[in-house]
Design an enzyme around this catalytic site. Structure first.
Site, short mmCIF file in Angstrom:
data_model
loop_
_atom_site.label_atom_id
_atom_site.label_comp_id
_atom_site.label_asym_id
_atom_site.label_seq_id
_atom_site.Cartn_x
_atom_site.Cartn_y
_atom_site.Cartn_z
N ASP A 9 0.87 -1.16 0.00
CA ASP A 9 0.00 0.00 0.00
C ASP A 9 0.92 1.23 0.00
OD1 ASP A 9 -2.34 1.62 0.45
OD2 ASP A 9 -1.65 1.82 2.52
N ASP A 11 -0.20 5.09 0.80
CA ASP A 11 -0.49 6.09 1.84
C ASP A 11 -0.47 5.43 3.23
OD1 ASP A 11 -0.94 8.00 -0.12
OD2 ASP A 11 -3.09 7.67 -0.18
C1 BG6 Z 1 -5.82 5.64 -0.56
C2 BG6 Z 1 -5.98 6.42 0.72
O1 BG6 Z 1 -4.50 5.29 -0.76
O2 BG6 Z 1 -6.27 6.40 -1.67
C3 BG6 Z 1 -7.41 6.91 0.86
O3 BG6 Z 1 -5.64 5.61 1.83
C4 BG6 Z 1 -7.80 7.70 -0.36
O4 BG6 Z 1 -7.52 7.71 2.02
C5 BG6 Z 1 -7.62 6.83 -1.61
O5 BG6 Z 1 -9.16 8.12 -0.27
C6 BG6 Z 1 -7.96 7.54 -2.90
O6 BG6 Z 1 -7.00 8.54 -3.13
P1 BG6 Z 1 -7.03 9.58 -4.30
O7 BG6 Z 1 -5.61 10.13 -4.32
O8 BG6 Z 1 -7.33 8.83 -5.58
O9 BG6 Z 1 -8.06 10.61 -3.98
MG MG Z 2 -2.84 3.14 3.48
#
Ligand code: BG6
Ligand code: MG
Length: 213
Positions: A9, A11
Site C-alpha cells: 500500500d 499512503d
Molecule cells: C488511498 C488512501 O491510498 O487512496 C485513501 O488511503 C484515499 O484515504 C484513496 O481516499 C484515494 O486517493 P485519491 O488520491 O485517488 O483521492
Molecule cells: Mg494506506
C-alpha cells in the site's frame, strides 16, 4: 508456501500522505459545516475518493447532494490535495523505507504497489521512488476499492505471480481485509496492527526483512 513478491500500500506505509488527505477533506467539511475529525479520517484509509466522500457526508443533514455536486466536491478536494502533494520531495521517504525496499529486491522478491489512489504515480514521482517498484496497480486500473481485493489481484497479475505467493503490506484494516479476500499473506503496520487480522504485525518497516528472508 514460499513468498515471491510483496505488494505495498502507499499512503500510510511508504509515505504519509494521510495528513494531506485529512487537511483537504477537513477544508471541504468545514465549508459544508460537517463535523470531521481524525477518527472519521481513519475510516477513509484505503477507501476510494468517492467512497470517502460518502463517509464524510454521513454527517451532512441538509438536502441530499446530486451526483454532479458530489463529483464537484471530490474534484475540488483533489485539487487541494494535489497542491499539498506538490510540497513533497524525496526527503518524504525515510532512509529505512528506501533501504528496506532495495534489500527486499536484492533478496529476489518482486515488488508492486497496490494503492487505491489515483494520484499514486504522481506521489512516487514526487518522492523519486518509481524505480523501486516492478509494477504499479492503483486507483486508475480498478473499479472496486479496498476491502475488495481487486487492486492487489491486479498487482499480482501484473507481476505474473499467484496471489498466495504475495505478501500485502497495509496500514488500513480495509487493506488487510482486501489482502485476505485475495488469498494473499498480509502484514499490518501502523493503524492496521490493532485489527489483529493480519498474518504478521510490524513494529517497524524494516521488520519486513525478518519475514522476507
Ligand atoms: C488511498 C488512501 O491510498 O487512496 C485513501 O488511503 C484515499 O484515504 C484513496 O481516499 C484515494 O486517493 P485519491 O488520491 O485517488 O483521492
Ligand atoms: Mg494506506
Amino acid at each position: 508456501m514460499a513468498l515471491k513478491a510483496v505488494i505495498f500500500d502507499l499512503d500510510g506505509v511508504i509515505v504519509f500522505t494521510d495528513k494531506f488527505h485529512y487537511q483537504a477533506w477537513k477544508k471541504m467539511a468545514d465549508r459544508l459545516d460537517i463535523y470531521f475529525d481524525e477518527t472519521i479520517n481513519n475510516r477513509l484509509r484505503g477507501v476510494s475518493r468517492m467512497d470517502s466522500l460518502d463517509i464524510i457526508l454521513e454527517r451532512y443533514d441538509k438536502e441530499p447532494l446530486s451526483l454532479a455536486k458530489k463529483e464537484e466536491l471530490a474534484s475540488q478536494k483533489n485539487d487541494e490535495y494535489r497542491e499539498l502533494l506538490k510540497t513533497m520531495t524525496p526527503d518524504d521517504v525515510s532512509d529505512e523505507v528506501r533501504e528496506t525496499l532495495a534489500e527486499i529486491r536484492k533478496r529476489g522478491y518482486k515488488i508492486a504497489l497496490g494503492s487505491s489512489s489515483r494520484n499514486a504515480k504522481f506521489i512516487l514521482e514526487r518522492v523519486a521512488l518509481t524505480d523501486a517498484f516492478d509494477e504499479i496497480s492503483d486507483g486508475t486500473n480498478i473499479s472496486k476499492s479496498k476491502p475488495d481485493p481487486e487492486v492487489f489481484l491486479k498487482g499480482a497479475e501484473f507481476l505474473g505471480e499467484k496471489p498466495e505467493d504475495c505478501l500485502v503490506v497495509e496500514d488500513a484494516e480495509a487493506g488487510i481485509d482486501a489482502g485476505i479476500a485475495g488469498g494473499m499473506k498480509t502484514a499490518a503496520i501502523g493503524e492496521a496492527v490493532g485489527c489483529g487480522k493480519a498474518d504478521y504485525a510490524l513494529d517497524t518497516f524494516q521488520d519486513l526483512l525478518k519475514i522476507l528472508v
